[in-house]
Design a protein around this motif. Structure first.
Motif, PDB file in Angstrom:
ATOM      1  N   THR A 205      37.209  18.837   2.691  1.00 43.85           N
ATOM      2  CA  THR A 205      37.665  19.051   4.385  1.00 43.85           C
ATOM      3  C   THR A 205      38.999  19.610   4.329  1.00 43.85           C
ATOM      4  N   ASN A 206      39.583  20.219   5.544  1.00 40.67           N
ATOM      5  CA  ASN A 206      40.706  21.004   5.681  1.00 40.67           C
ATOM      6  C   ASN A 206      41.834  20.109   6.675  1.00 40.67           C
ATOM      7  N   VAL A 207      41.003  18.744   6.799  1.00 41.85           N
ATOM      8  CA  VAL A 207      42.064  17.855   7.750  1.00 41.85           C
ATOM      9  C   VAL A 207      42.428  16.555   6.701  1.00 41.85           C
ATOM     10  N   VAL A 208      43.692  16.324   6.933  1.00 39.54           N
ATOM     11  CA  VAL A 208      44.356  15.312   6.074  1.00 39.54           C
ATOM     12  C   VAL A 208      43.890  15.640   4.682  1.00 39.54           C
ATOM     13  N   SER A 209      44.147  16.631   4.397  1.00 42.06           N
ATOM     14  CA  SER A 209      43.829  17.133   2.850  1.00 42.06           C
ATOM     15  C   SER A 209      44.539  18.611   2.780  1.00 42.06           C
ATOM     16  N   ASP A 210      45.210  18.530   1.604  1.00 39.77           N
ATOM     17  CA  ASP A 210      45.705  20.002   1.373  1.00 39.77           C
ATOM     18  C   ASP A 210      44.703  21.007   0.455  1.00 39.77           C
ATOM     19  N   ALA A 211      43.658  20.420   0.011  1.00 40.07           N
ATOM     20  CA  ALA A 211      43.010  20.969  -1.006  1.00 40.07           C
ATOM     21  C   ALA A 211      42.268  22.281  -0.569  1.00 40.07           C
ATOM     22  N   MET A 212      42.156  22.695   0.610  1.00 39.30           N
ATOM     23  CA  MET A 212      41.681  23.891   0.874  1.00 39.30           C
ATOM     24  C   MET A 212      42.616  25.007   1.295  1.00 39.30           C
ATOM     25  N   PHE A 213      43.903  24.851   1.038  1.00 39.65           N
ATOM     26  CA  PHE A 213      45.068  25.731   1.730  1.00 39.65           C
ATOM     27  C   PHE A 213      45.330  26.681   0.816  1.00 39.65           C
ATOM     28  N   SER A 214      44.786  26.884  -0.471  1.00 38.66           N
ATOM     29  CA  SER A 214      45.190  28.072  -1.402  1.00 38.66           C
ATOM     30  C   SER A 214      44.071  28.161  -2.345  1.00 38.66           C
ATOM     31  N   ARG A 215      43.754  29.200  -2.984  1.00 37.21           N
ATOM     32  CA  ARG A 215      42.767  29.350  -3.945  1.00 37.21           C
ATOM     33  C   ARG A 215      43.141  28.467  -5.326  1.00 37.21           C
ATOM     34  N   ALA A 216      44.460  28.212  -5.445  1.00 34.63           N
ATOM     35  CA  ALA A 216      44.807  27.393  -6.607  1.00 34.63           C
ATOM     36  C   ALA A 216      44.396  25.808  -6.256  1.00 34.63           C
TER      37      ALA A 216
ATOM     38  N   LEU B  47      35.683  29.494   1.990  1.00 34.00           N
ATOM     39  CA  LEU B  47      34.135  29.329   1.608  1.00 34.00           C
ATOM     40  C   LEU B  47      33.955  29.873   0.379  1.00 34.00           C
ATOM     41  N   GLN B  48      34.300  31.273   0.436  1.00 36.96           N
ATOM     42  CA  GLN B  48      33.980  32.181  -0.904  1.00 36.96           C
ATOM     43  C   GLN B  48      34.885  31.579  -1.972  1.00 36.96           C
ATOM     44  N   GLU B  49      35.974  31.129  -1.944  1.00 33.13           N
ATOM     45  CA  GLU B  49      36.865  30.677  -2.789  1.00 33.13           C
ATOM     46  C   GLU B  49      36.260  29.390  -3.322  1.00 33.13           C
ATOM     47  N   VAL B  50      35.623  28.419  -2.627  1.00 33.70           N
ATOM     48  CA  VAL B  50      34.995  27.281  -3.201  1.00 33.70           C
ATOM     49  C   VAL B  50      33.676  27.633  -3.985  1.00 33.70           C
ATOM     50  N   ILE B  51      33.024  28.702  -3.474  1.00 34.00           N
ATOM     51  CA  ILE B  51      31.890  29.140  -4.181  1.00 34.00           C
ATOM     52  C   ILE B  51      32.020  29.473  -5.551  1.00 34.00           C
ATOM     53  N   ASP B  52      33.276  30.349  -5.567  1.00 40.02           N
ATOM     54  CA  ASP B  52      33.693  31.045  -6.792  1.00 40.02           C
ATOM     55  C   ASP B  52      34.086  29.909  -7.784  1.00 40.02           C
ATOM     56  N   ALA B  53      34.612  29.063  -7.316  1.00 39.86           N
ATOM     57  CA  ALA B  53      35.312  27.800  -8.216  1.00 39.86           C
ATOM     58  C   ALA B  53      33.886  27.026  -8.779  1.00 39.86           C
ATOM     59  N   ALA B  54      32.951  26.967  -7.808  1.00 44.18           N
ATOM     60  CA  ALA B  54      32.047  25.800  -8.320  1.00 44.18           C
ATOM     61  C   ALA B  54      31.025  26.554  -8.964  1.00 44.18           C
ATOM     62  N   ARG B  55      30.819  27.883  -8.889  1.00 46.54           N
ATOM     63  CA  ARG B  55      29.814  28.702  -9.565  1.00 46.54           C
ATOM     64  C   ARG B  55      30.257  28.750 -11.098  1.00 46.54           C
TER      65      ARG B  55
ATOM     66  N   LEU C 123      37.832  35.309  17.651  1.00 41.32           N
ATOM     67  CA  LEU C 123      38.446  34.244  16.734  1.00 41.32           C
ATOM     68  C   LEU C 123      37.716  34.363  15.338  1.00 41.32           C
ATOM     69  N   ARG C 124      38.245  35.210  14.440  1.00 40.79           N
ATOM     70  CA  ARG C 124      37.421  35.840  13.224  1.00 40.79           C
ATOM     71  C   ARG C 124      37.587  34.612  12.145  1.00 40.79           C
ATOM     72  N   ILE C 125      38.550  33.679  12.279  1.00 40.34           N
ATOM     73  CA  ILE C 125      38.644  32.603  11.366  1.00 40.34           C
ATOM     74  C   ILE C 125      39.937  31.485  11.848  1.00 40.34           C
ATOM     75  N   ASP C 126      39.584  30.540  11.215  1.00 40.30           N
ATOM     76  CA  ASP C 126      40.666  29.417  11.584  1.00 40.30           C
ATOM     77  C   ASP C 126      42.173  30.118  11.262  1.00 40.30           C
ATOM     78  N   PRO C 127      43.020  30.183  12.283  1.00 39.59           N
ATOM     79  CA  PRO C 127      44.415  30.626  12.208  1.00 39.59           C
ATOM     80  C   PRO C 127      45.080  30.225  10.829  1.00 39.59           C
ATOM     81  N   GLN C 128      44.777  28.785  10.427  1.00 45.85           N
ATOM     82  CA  GLN C 128      45.576  28.427   9.211  1.00 45.85           C
ATOM     83  C   GLN C 128      44.956  29.244   7.817  1.00 45.85           C
ATOM     84  N   HIS C 129      43.926  29.583   7.945  1.00 50.08           N
ATOM     85  CA  HIS C 129      43.613  30.255   6.724  1.00 50.08           C
ATOM     86  C   HIS C 129      43.287  32.036   6.793  1.00 50.08           C
ATOM     87  N   GLN C 130      43.895  32.313   7.703  1.00 52.59           N
ATOM     88  CA  GLN C 130      43.976  34.044   8.241  1.00 52.59           C
ATOM     89  C   GLN C 130      44.314  34.713   6.902  1.00 52.59           C
ATOM     90  N   GLY C 131      43.249  35.688   6.627  1.00 46.89           N
ATOM     91  CA  GLY C 131      43.880  36.659   5.370  1.00 46.89           C
ATOM     92  C   GLY C 131      42.882  35.986   4.174  1.00 46.89           C
TER      93      GLY C 131
END
Length: 372
Positions: free
Chosen positions: A39-50, A102-110, A90-98
């Protein structure tokens, strides 16, 4: 002599091949789901590709094979959505603009052979701790669910859209189908908010009119927990669940439809989720019931109800319990987590899903040895 031996060997070879060809092909059983909610709540795990790469790698190293990644949260998508842009601007959550988390998680998992499920965490909830319903209901106030006082239905801090409104149902389904159409995911998941609606809701004009039409003009009971009133509304969500299954499978028949509801019958009494019916009807492919308990006896009791009373043995293979590993300042101990898992194994359940990723860093020793 050598010629005779050669003929004999060839004959034996042909016989072996013939026997192998005549044996029926059997598909190997699927791997048990061993997952983590990301998740992106109480976690910084999703805030960059790295950071996503690091989180998925940690899960992989611990033997997890599935990531349930938040995709719909607080009225925003965590992927660039044409539907959200067209409907709300509202195209995407403003915190993740640009980016496209979802695709980054898919790439890492695959690259690690892991499965990805798009978790629509908020479901029919529009906002959290925003009295006016946040960006969705500010733009579309007619979409709001209403309590008996006519206020926006709000429970445990969540403000709700009307899950019985055809326009709201179409909207949520369009998001699910958008993700299934555009992303290489293994499945979608609803939870205690999809499909769901708090029992205090249902007093909007559309739902009241529908109730009166089917009850000789009588209005809904003022008591939101009236059994007949609960049953009537739960059945309307059952109809939506069947539609969700049908329409998502029409987009991609291989998509796993998963739900993670609260425990039953509390789920029906409080949120109109009659999920054992969904299992019995074949509308779901995986169920991760939230057996969020803080001690073994209560966990054991709820698991026993599920496996011995609520779900037929022929559907036990669909059950992968949700285990509470962290919430707020609470962390389950290694010992307690091990006992929960051991209880699952007694029922032949070889997998589970942990809420949520951040707990992995606190209980490293437990997770490192869990699946090895």
């Amino acid at each position: 002599m050598r010629s005779f031996e050669g003929i004999l060997l060839v004959s034996l070879g042909l016989l072996i091949c013939s026997c192998q060809e005549n044996q029926p092909y059997t598909t190997p059983p699927p791997q048990p789901t061993r997952g983590v909610w990301l998740t992106n709540v109480v976690s910084d795990a999703m805030f960059s590709r790295a950071q996503i790469e690091a989180a998925v790698e940690r899960c992989h190293q611990y033997g997890f094979n599935s990531i349930f990644v938040v995709t719909w949260n607080r009225g925003y998508t965590l992927y660039p959505s044409d539907i959200m842009e067209q409907t709300f601007g509202l195209r995407i959550d403003p915190q993740h603009q640009g980016r496209d988390p979802l695709q980054e998680v898919i790439d890492a998992a695959r690259t690690r052979g892991m499965k990805v499920y798009a978790w629509f965490e908020f479901g029919f909830a529009a906002s959290y701790q925003e009295a006016d319903g946040g960006p969705l209901l500010r733009q579309k106030p007619r979409w709001a669910a209403r309590d008996s006082a006519g206020n926006i239905a709000s429970k445990n801090g969540f403000q709700w859209m009307n899950a019985f409104d055809p326009a709201v149902q179409d909207f949520i389904l369009s998001l699910l189908k958008e993700v299934v159409s555009n992303y290489d995911i293994d499945g979608v998941q609803g939870d205690d908010r999809l499909p769901a609606l708090p029992s205090i809701a249902g007093y909007d004009s559309l739902t009241v009119a529908a109730y009166r039409q089917s009850h000789q003009g009588a209005s809904p009971p003022r008591d939101p927990f009236n059994t007949e009133w609960v049953d009537w509304r739960a059945q309307r969500l059952n109809v939506f669940m069947e539609r969700l299954h049908r329409e998502v499978k029409a987009v991609d028949s291989t998509t796993t439809i998963s739900v993670s509801p609260s425990i039953f019958p509390w789920s029906k009494e409080q949120y109109l989720q009659d999920w054992p019916r969904w299992v019995a009807e074949g509308w779901v492919d995986m169920v991760c019931p939230q057996i969020y308990r803080y001690d073994l006896d209560k966990y054991r009791l709820e698991l026993k109800k599920i496996m011995e009373e609520q779900v037929e043995p022929t559907n036990h293979h669909l059950i992968f319990p949700g285990i509470l590993a962290r919430v707020g300042d609470y962390y389950a101990t290694d010992t307690l987590l091990q006992l929960f898992v051991k209880e699952n194994r007694k029922y032949g359940i070889e997998g589970e899903v942990f809420f949520y990723y951040e707990a992995l860093q606190r209980n490293e020793q437990f997770y490192q040895n869990l699946y090895f």
